[in-house]
Structure formats: C-alpha cells, structure tokens
Design a protein around this motif. Structure first.
Motif, PDB file in Angstrom:
ATOM      1  N   ILE A  35       0.843  -1.199   0.000  1.00 14.53           N
ATOM      2  CA  ILE A  35       0.000   0.000   0.000  1.00 14.53           C
ATOM      3  C   ILE A  35       0.881   1.253   0.000  1.00 14.53           C
ATOM      4  CG2 ILE A  35      -1.654   1.349   1.371  1.00 14.53           C
ATOM      5  CD1 ILE A  35      -2.832  -1.447   2.236  1.00 14.53           C
ATOM      6  N   GLY A  36       1.926   1.239   0.812  1.00 13.90           N
ATOM      7  CA  GLY A  36       2.853   2.372   0.823  1.00 13.90           C
ATOM      8  C   GLY A  36       3.490   2.605  -0.536  1.00 13.90           C
ATOM      9  N   THR A  39       1.044   4.170  -3.096  1.00 16.28           N
ATOM     10  CA  THR A  39       0.482   5.485  -2.784  1.00 16.28           C
ATOM     11  C   THR A  39       0.952   6.593  -3.738  1.00 16.28           C
ATOM     12  OG1 THR A  39       0.131   4.851  -0.491  1.00 16.28           O
ATOM     13  CG2 THR A  39       0.182   7.206  -0.951  1.00 16.28           C
ATOM     14  N   VAL A  55       6.861   8.369   1.474  1.00 20.79           N
ATOM     15  CA  VAL A  55       6.458   7.264   2.336  1.00 20.79           C
ATOM     16  C   VAL A  55       7.692   6.773   3.071  1.00 20.79           C
ATOM     17  CG1 VAL A  55       5.418   4.974   2.402  1.00 20.79           C
ATOM     18  CG2 VAL A  55       4.685   6.607   0.658  1.00 20.79           C
ATOM     19  N   PHE A  96       3.513   8.784   6.209  1.00 19.39           N
ATOM     20  CA  PHE A  96       3.147   9.401   4.938  1.00 19.39           C
ATOM     21  C   PHE A  96       3.266  10.910   5.060  1.00 19.39           C
ATOM     22  CE2 PHE A  96       0.781   5.433   4.797  1.00 19.39           C
ATOM     23  CZ  PHE A  96       1.018   5.003   3.509  1.00 19.39           C
ATOM     24  N   VAL A 113      -5.740   6.161   1.563  1.00 21.83           N
ATOM     25  CA  VAL A 113      -4.786   5.331   2.304  1.00 21.83           C
ATOM     26  C   VAL A 113      -5.472   4.710   3.508  1.00 21.83           C
ATOM     27  CG1 VAL A 113      -2.699   5.400   3.725  1.00 21.83           C
ATOM     28  CG2 VAL A 113      -2.729   6.550   1.503  1.00 21.83           C
ATOM     29  N   ARG A 114      -6.213   5.518   4.264  1.00 18.68           N
ATOM     30  CA  ARG A 114      -6.927   5.022   5.444  1.00 18.68           C
ATOM     31  C   ARG A 114      -7.895   3.904   5.063  1.00 18.68           C
ATOM     32  NH1 ARG A 114      -9.220   9.644   7.238  1.00 18.68           N
ATOM     33  NH2 ARG A 114      -7.348  10.183   8.374  1.00 18.68           N
ATOM     34  N   HIS A 116      -7.647   1.867   2.485  1.00 18.12           N
ATOM     35  CA  HIS A 116      -6.894   0.669   2.115  1.00 18.12           C
ATOM     36  C   HIS A 116      -6.415  -0.110   3.339  1.00 18.12           C
ATOM     37  CE1 HIS A 116      -6.888   0.926  -2.189  1.00 18.12           C
ATOM     38  NE2 HIS A 116      -6.395   2.152  -2.190  1.00 18.12           N
TER      39      HIS A 116
END
Length: 127
Positions: A35-36, A39, A55, A96, A113-114, A116
């Motif tokens: 995920i990072g 992003t 990140v 982040f 992001v939250r 995910h």
C-alpha cells in the motif's frame, strides 16, 4: 539538511502527515509495504502531478520485509519542529507525507490510504 532534488521534491504550500501503527504487523507487513509503495501512483491519479508523496517505513517494518539488515544508522526519526509545525517521531510502522497546492488533495489521498488499511491500521498521528 536540504531536500535533494529528484529524491524529495520541494513541498507545495499545504502538507499533511500521517503516521500509522499495526498490531499484527508481522502477519501483514507485505500488504502494508505494498500500500505504501502504491500510494505515489494513487497520488498521480488523484492530483495529476499536483500532489507529492513521501512514504517512510519504520525499522520494525523494514526488518520484516527485507532479508538484509538495515543500513548503518537506520533508525526511527526523532520529532522535530520547523516553522512552528511539529513533525512527530516515527514510532509507528509507516509514515506518509502529502504535499499539494490544495488541502483537499491531501485529504482525499489520506482518506484513500486510510480506506486501504481498513481496521488493520491505527492512525496514531495526523498533522
């Protein structure tokens, strides 16, 4: 210390910092890192080059996803204050930094992001 052009681009006017922690990090570390890593691409979809992302992975995350020991001197970032803004220590597992010319772009990306991370990631700091 000054940002190096090409590695970390100069920030836009508005910034948002998020710091997450994960209770079950050993079980989900690869998903957290994925995920990072995705992003910045998501940022380009949302802001079309109008949002910048950095990140950072904490030492615990790094140890879980790489077979190599961390580079000498790799450690958690200690808190800092610049121009009246407090930047938190990176005691969490992933960090982040969003920067754009519109606060709404930062918020939109932060919300993605939250979403995910779902209930696996606990947002421990947002500045």
């Amino acid at each position: 210390m000054q940002a190096q052009e090409g590695m970390i681009l100069p920030p836009f006017q508005h910034s948002l910092i998020q710091l997450y922690q994960f209770e079950e990090l050993p079980l989900i570390a690869m998903n957290v890192v994925r995920i990072g890593a995705q992003t910045p691409g998501l940022a380009s979809e949302i802001g079309r080059r109008k949002i910048r992302v950095m990140v950072g992975f904490g030492p615990k995350t790094w140890l879980l996803v790489t077979p190599e020991p961390p580079a000498a001197g790799f450690k958690a970032f200690k808190g800092n204050e610049t121009k009246g803004k407090l930047f938190p220590e990176t005691t969490g597992d992933i960090f982040f930094y969003f920067s754009s010319d519109k606060p709404s772009l930062n918020t939109a990306l932060a919300n993605h992001v939250r979403d995910h991370f779902g209930n696996h990631g606990k947002l421990i700091e947002e500045v």
